[in-house]
Design a protein around this motif. Structure first.
Motif, PDB file in Angstrom:
ATOM      1  N   GLY A  32      15.377  28.229  38.660  1.00 25.39           N
ATOM      2  CA  GLY A  32      15.919  28.405  40.001  1.00 25.39           C
ATOM      3  C   GLY A  32      15.564  27.284  40.955  1.00 25.39           C
ATOM      4  O   GLY A  32      16.415  26.694  41.600  1.00 25.39           O
ATOM      5  N   ASP A  33      14.320  26.967  41.069  1.00 27.36           N
ATOM      6  CA  ASP A  33      13.874  25.959  42.029  1.00 27.36           C
ATOM      7  C   ASP A  33      12.842  25.046  41.373  1.00 27.36           C
ATOM      8  O   ASP A  33      12.447  25.269  40.227  1.00 27.36           O
ATOM      9  CB  ASP A  33      13.318  26.636  43.286  1.00 27.36           C
ATOM     10  CG  ASP A  33      12.114  27.521  43.014  1.00 27.36           C
ATOM     11  OD1 ASP A  33      11.378  27.253  42.043  1.00 27.36           O
ATOM     12  OD2 ASP A  33      11.894  28.477  43.773  1.00 27.36           O
ATOM     13  N   PRO A  34      12.394  24.012  42.088  1.00 27.54           N
ATOM     14  CA  PRO A  34      11.430  23.071  41.496  1.00 27.54           C
ATOM     15  C   PRO A  34      10.118  23.732  41.048  1.00 27.54           C
ATOM     16  O   PRO A  34       9.529  23.320  40.053  1.00 27.54           O
ATOM     17  CB  PRO A  34      11.181  22.055  42.605  1.00 27.54           C
ATOM     18  CG  PRO A  34      12.415  22.105  43.443  1.00 27.54           C
ATOM     19  CD  PRO A  34      12.887  23.521  43.380  1.00 27.54           C
ATOM     20  N   LEU A  35       9.652  24.749  41.771  1.00 31.07           N
ATOM     21  CA  LEU A  35       8.417  25.423  41.364  1.00 31.07           C
ATOM     22  C   LEU A  35       8.608  26.179  40.053  1.00 31.07           C
ATOM     23  O   LEU A  35       7.730  26.171  39.190  1.00 31.07           O
ATOM     24  CB  LEU A  35       7.940  26.374  42.463  1.00 31.07           C
ATOM     25  CG  LEU A  35       7.392  25.707  43.725  1.00 31.07           C
ATOM     26  CD1 LEU A  35       7.031  26.750  44.767  1.00 31.07           C
ATOM     27  CD2 LEU A  35       6.183  24.844  43.396  1.00 31.07           C
ATOM     28  N   ASP A  36       9.756  26.839  39.919  1.00 29.97           N
ATOM     29  CA  ASP A  36      10.050  27.519  38.658  1.00 29.97           C
ATOM     30  C   ASP A  36      10.156  26.514  37.515  1.00 29.97           C
ATOM     31  O   ASP A  36       9.681  26.765  36.406  1.00 29.97           O
ATOM     32  CB  ASP A  36      11.359  28.310  38.760  1.00 29.97           C
ATOM     33  CG  ASP A  36      11.226  29.571  39.597  1.00 29.97           C
ATOM     34  OD1 ASP A  36      10.090  30.041  39.785  1.00 29.97           O
ATOM     35  OD2 ASP A  36      12.266  30.068  40.072  1.00 29.97           O
ATOM     36  N   ALA A  37      10.782  25.394  37.786  1.00 28.42           N
ATOM     37  CA  ALA A  37      10.928  24.358  36.758  1.00 28.42           C
ATOM     38  C   ALA A  37       9.557  23.827  36.335  1.00 28.42           C
ATOM     39  O   ALA A  37       9.296  23.626  35.143  1.00 28.42           O
ATOM     40  CB  ALA A  37      11.801  23.226  37.269  1.00 28.42           C
ATOM     41  N   ALA A  38       8.657  23.625  37.313  1.00 24.87           N
ATOM     42  CA  ALA A  38       7.313  23.136  37.000  1.00 24.87           C
ATOM     43  C   ALA A  38       6.547  24.170  36.179  1.00 24.87           C
ATOM     44  O   ALA A  38       5.875  23.822  35.195  1.00 24.87           O
ATOM     45  CB  ALA A  38       6.556  22.810  38.279  1.00 24.87           C
ATOM     46  N   ALA A  39       6.652  25.435  36.566  1.00 27.98           N
ATOM     47  CA  ALA A  39       5.973  26.502  35.823  1.00 27.98           C
ATOM     48  C   ALA A  39       6.518  26.594  34.395  1.00 27.98           C
ATOM     49  O   ALA A  39       5.760  26.781  33.439  1.00 27.98           O
ATOM     50  CB  ALA A  39       6.128  27.839  36.545  1.00 27.98           C
TER      51      ALA A  39
END
Length: 129
Positions: A32-39
């Motif tokens: 969904g977002d950059p934080l989700d992608a990083a996780a």
């Protein structure tokens, strides 16, 4: 010992199949977002490292089963002496005796590579360092 090796091999095969399936699923999901992608990236890295460790252990177990079938199981690959039963009970796929493993970890024996996930630690030496 062979039964123990076969059971562990079968369990690792199932675990690896599940881990690889999970990795495929995660790669197909959209983030969904950059934080989700990083996780997701961190989780992917952890899962791939787990798969790598399990794969190495599976390879060592399969080699131990082959040695068992060939009649060479339980002999140190470096010095040829029998590996103590207590060591084989703790690590059924051990391919070297404790003395040879320690020598390899110290770097005095270049013929065998130290395996970090199968490290033998001598407390008496650690206390003096």
């Amino acid at each position: 010992m062979r039964v123990t090796l076969v059971r562990r091999r079968d369990a690792l095969r199932k675990a690896l199949a599940g881990d690889l399936s999970l990795l495929r699923e995660l790669h197909q999901q959209k983030t969904g977002d950059p934080l989700d992608a990083a996780a997701d990236t961190v989780q992917d890295e952890l899962n791939s490292q787990l798969v790598e460790v399990e794969s190495r252990e599976l390879t060592a177990i399969e080699e131990a089963i082959e040695k068992f079938d060939a009649g060479t199981y339980g002999n140190c690959e470096d010095c040829g002496k029998p590996i103590p039963l207590n060591r084989l009970r703790a690590i059924p796929y051990a391919s070297d005796c404790i003395d040879c493993r320690r020598a390899a970890e110290r770097g005095t024996d270049s013929s065998s590579a130290a395996v970090p996930w199968n490290r033998i630690f001598d407390m008496s030496e650690a206390d003096t360092v």
